[in-house]
Scaffold this active site. Structure first.
Site, PDB file in Angstrom:
ATOM      1  N   THR A 136       1.364  -1.275  -0.162  1.00  0.00           N
ATOM      2  CA  THR A 136       0.002  -0.288   0.856  1.00  0.00           C
ATOM      3  C   THR A 136       1.120   1.443  -0.370  1.00  0.00           C
ATOM      4  OG1 THR A 136      -1.157   1.601   1.244  1.00  0.00           O
ATOM      5  CG2 THR A 136      -0.084  -0.141   2.463  1.00  0.00           C
ATOM      6  N   ASP A 137       0.369   2.708  -0.638  1.00  0.00           N
ATOM      7  CA  ASP A 137       0.693   3.697  -0.753  1.00  0.00           C
ATOM      8  C   ASP A 137       1.213   4.458   1.260  1.00  0.00           C
ATOM      9  OD1 ASP A 137      -1.544   4.141  -0.184  1.00  0.00           O
ATOM     10  OD2 ASP A 137      -1.916   5.781  -1.564  1.00  0.00           O
ATOM     11  N   GLU A 138      -0.242   3.422   1.893  1.00  0.00           N
ATOM     12  CA  GLU A 138       0.021   3.744   3.284  1.00  0.00           C
ATOM     13  C   GLU A 138       1.280   4.097   4.083  1.00  0.00           C
ATOM     14  OE1 GLU A 138      -3.107   3.430   5.697  1.00  0.00           O
ATOM     15  OE2 GLU A 138      -4.754   2.917   3.824  1.00  0.00           O
ATOM     16  N   LYS A 166       2.730  -3.173   7.402  1.00  0.00           N
ATOM     17  CA  LYS A 166       2.217  -3.729   5.414  1.00  0.00           C
ATOM     18  C   LYS A 166       4.084  -3.785   5.309  1.00  0.00           C
ATOM     19  CE  LYS A 166       0.345  -4.585   3.392  1.00  0.00           C
ATOM     20  NZ  LYS A 166      -0.032  -6.039   2.392  1.00  0.00           N
TER      21      LYS A 166
HETATM   22  P1  NAD Z   1      -9.601  -7.413   2.410  1.00  0.00           P
HETATM   23  O1  NAD Z   1      -9.165  -7.490   3.298  1.00  0.00           O
HETATM   24  O2  NAD Z   1     -10.571  -7.341   1.543  1.00  0.00           O
HETATM   25  O3  NAD Z   1      -9.020  -9.367   1.558  1.00  0.00           O
HETATM   26  C1  NAD Z   1      -8.220  -9.883   2.305  1.00  0.00           C
HETATM   27  C2  NAD Z   1      -7.892 -11.875   2.038  1.00  0.00           C
HETATM   28  O4  NAD Z   1      -6.652 -12.093   2.494  1.00  0.00           O
HETATM   29  C3  NAD Z   1      -8.607 -11.528   2.429  1.00  0.00           C
HETATM   30  O5  NAD Z   1      -9.869 -13.012   1.553  1.00  0.00           O
HETATM   31  C4  NAD Z   1      -9.054 -12.501   4.182  1.00  0.00           C
HETATM   32  O6  NAD Z   1      -9.594 -13.580   4.743  1.00  0.00           O
HETATM   33  C5  NAD Z   1      -7.460 -12.859   3.593  1.00  0.00           C
HETATM   34  N1  NAD Z   1      -5.918 -12.658   4.477  1.00  0.00           N
HETATM   35  C6  NAD Z   1      -6.584 -12.386   6.011  1.00  0.00           C
HETATM   36  N2  NAD Z   1      -5.334 -13.452   7.164  1.00  0.00           N
HETATM   37  C7  NAD Z   1      -5.375 -14.401   6.157  1.00  0.00           C
HETATM   38  C8  NAD Z   1      -4.481 -15.090   6.496  1.00  0.00           C
HETATM   39  N3  NAD Z   1      -3.464 -15.228   7.382  1.00  0.00           N
HETATM   40  N4  NAD Z   1      -4.248 -16.905   5.513  1.00  0.00           N
HETATM   41  C9  NAD Z   1      -4.900 -16.492   4.713  1.00  0.00           C
HETATM   42  N5  NAD Z   1      -5.689 -15.304   4.302  1.00  0.00           N
HETATM   43  C10 NAD Z   1      -5.523 -14.687   4.676  1.00  0.00           C
HETATM   44  O7  NAD Z   1      -8.378  -7.002   1.818  1.00  0.00           O
HETATM   45  P2  NAD Z   1      -7.437  -6.547  -0.193  1.00  0.00           P
HETATM   46  O8  NAD Z   1      -8.128  -4.570   0.590  1.00  0.00           O
HETATM   47  O9  NAD Z   1      -7.956  -6.949  -0.907  1.00  0.00           O
HETATM   48  O10 NAD Z   1      -6.192  -5.964   0.111  1.00  0.00           O
HETATM   49  C11 NAD Z   1      -5.369  -7.202  -0.246  1.00  0.00           C
HETATM   50  C12 NAD Z   1      -4.041  -6.223  -0.538  1.00  0.00           C
HETATM   51  O11 NAD Z   1      -3.951  -5.624  -0.897  1.00  0.00           O
HETATM   52  C13 NAD Z   1      -3.751  -6.147   1.225  1.00  0.00           C
HETATM   53  O12 NAD Z   1      -2.092  -6.758   1.380  1.00  0.00           O
HETATM   54  C14 NAD Z   1      -3.971  -4.838   1.241  1.00  0.00           C
HETATM   55  O13 NAD Z   1      -2.741  -4.343   2.049  1.00  0.00           O
HETATM   56  C15 NAD Z   1      -3.623  -3.990  -0.147  1.00  0.00           C
HETATM   57  N6  NAD Z   1      -4.019  -3.086  -0.070  1.00  0.00           N
HETATM   58  C16 NAD Z   1      -5.149  -2.535  -0.595  1.00  0.00           C
HETATM   59  C17 NAD Z   1      -6.211  -1.126  -0.294  1.00  0.00           C
HETATM   60  C18 NAD Z   1      -7.669  -0.951  -0.859  1.00  0.00           C
HETATM   61  O14 NAD Z   1      -7.388  -0.141  -0.916  1.00  0.00           O
HETATM   62  N7  NAD Z   1      -7.471  -2.088  -0.935  1.00  0.00           N
HETATM   63  C19 NAD Z   1      -4.414  -0.338  -1.554  1.00  0.00           C
HETATM   64  C20 NAD Z   1      -3.238  -0.734  -1.742  1.00  0.00           C
HETATM   65  C21 NAD Z   1      -2.872  -2.091  -1.415  1.00  0.00           C
END
Ligand code: NAD
Length: 360
Positions: A136-138, A166
């Site tokens: 993430t950008d955070e 992260k």
């Molecule tokens: P989300 O919370 O919607 O999904 C996370 C998924 O990971 C879920 O399906 C959950 O069941 C699974 N999970 C959690 N813990 C787990 C574990 N211990 N073992 C296996 N599976 C596990 O998240 P998202 O919004 O889809 O984000 C996905 C990735 O992208 C993350 O790494 C997040 O940091 C990164 N990200 C998200 C955003 C955003 O705007 N949502 C932006 C930049 C980066």
């Protein structure tokens, strides 16, 4: 190629899985623990596809990881599994350290063992193996109003337990690349929005609360600025990076689209007004959706502004988002109107989030 996607039942992971199945000929193994954020309903359209397999597992479980690598022999690992919601990291940080830091460490170790073994039995496959870490950008902290956007060289300065965990995972990935030579690539992306977004996040919460005539919570004065990217644009960028980026590189991914939170909420209200013919009747006595806006106490340590300089990925890999904020938001609102059975199940059952604000 065979992709092992961790967190493929989440918001972004499910978009990557759908894109891989619908638009490529690659195979997909989806490894997910199915926490409250994981939802197999988001994968209904691909769940019976012959190129798709689901593995219910925890990235912290080293034995399960070893078995999955041995059985499926992936060519590319895309690591999206994480605890991802900032407000939840403030309520309970430990789960974030466990999954995002320890889980990433276990996954790196499982990948390294598999890749070493591969080098002995199938050197050509070991040569092309890669581990793509999605972040993430955070991790870069926040910016003042006039600062230029984050580049790949911006120093890390995370503010919340989520972004700190992260950042920790990003450092581990770099260390595994530098120390053990593990072939890695990394991406850091801005805020995503779009279909299948968990209803405690700002955009879906605002859409669904407006439709129900409930207050639209906005943290502080709503002047916090985020860069927004349509999730399907992000999925396309991730697949491009996973397949084409030189090893060891990292890329920032953004939507070229900075918005204040309050403006996002207003734009959703206007989009709903514009789609009036398609929207169920407004709750009685409500003249405008914007009348539901309610300012609530700000989140502790709330970052003021994030902005992404996404020039490198455009220059090196030729990726740019297809959607503008207006087109992406319209598609998103339309999707929530068309798919009440998806979000109603979450809101009626597993949705725990009577929170003060909306996670962003
Ligand atoms: P989300 O919370 O919607 O999904 C996370 C998924 O990971 C879920 O399906 C959950 O069941 C699974 N999970 C959690 N813990 C787990 C574990 N211990 N073992 C296996 N599976 C596990 O998240 P998202 O919004 O889809 O984000 C996905 C990735 O992208 C993350 O790494 C997040 O940091 C990164 N990200 C998200 C955003 C955003 O705007 N949502 C932006 C930049 C980066």
């Amino acid at each position: 190629m065979k992709f092992l996607i961790t967190g493929g039942a989440g918001f972004i992971g499910s978009a990557v899985v759908r894109e891989l199945i619908d638009s490529t000929s690659h195979e997909v193994v989806n490894l997910d623990k199915l926490t409250y954020a994981g939802n197999l309903d988001s994968l209904e359209s691909v769940s019976d596809h012959p190129r798709y397999v689901f593995e219910h597992a925890d990235i912290c479980d080293a034995e399960a990881l070893a078995r999955i690598f041995s059985v499926h022999q992936p060519d590319i690992v895309m690591h999206l599994a994480a605890e991802s919601h900032v407000d939840r990291s403030i309520d309970g940080p430990e789960a974030f350290i466990e999954t995002n830091v320890m889980g990433t460490c276990r996954l790196l170790e499982a990948s390294r063992r598999y890749w070493k073994q591969l080098a002995l039995v199938n050197p050509a496959k070991a040569e092309t193996f890669r581990f793509h870490h999605i972040s993430t950008d955070e991790v870069f902290g926040d910016l003042a109003e006039d600062d230029p956007g984050f580049t790949e060289q911006t120093p890390y300065a995370p503010s919340s337990p989520y972004s700190a965990s992260k950042a920790g995972s990003d450092h581990l990935v770099r260390a595994w690349q530098r120390t053990f030579g593990l072939p890695t690539v990394m991406t850091n992306c801005s805020n995503n929005y779009g279909p299948y977004h968990f209803p405690e996040k700002l955009i879906p919460l605002t859409i669904l609360n407006a439709l129900a005539g409930k207050p639209l919570p906005v943290y502080g004065n709503g002047h916090q600025v985020r860069d927004w990217l349509y999730v399907e644009d992000h999925a396309r960028a991730l697949i491009k990076v996973a397949c084409e980026a030189p090893l060891g590189e990292s890329y920032n991914i953004g939507g070229h689209n900075e918005q204040r939170n309050i403006d996002v909420v207003h734009l959703i209200c206007e989009t709903l007004e514009a789609l009036e013919a398609l929207v169920p009747q407004k709750p009685q006595g409500l003249a405008h959706y914007r009348d539901l806006i309610t300012f609530v106490t700000d989140r502790p340590g709330h970052d003021l502004r994030y902005a992404i300089d996404a020039d490198k990925i455009a220059r090196d890999l030729g990726w740019r988002p297809r959607e503008t904020f207006e087109s992406g938001l319209r598609k998103t609102v339309q999707w929530y109107l068309d798919n009440p059975e998806w979000w109603q199940r979450i809101r009626d059952g597993r949705y725990q989030g009577e929170r003060l604000g909306a996670d962003i």
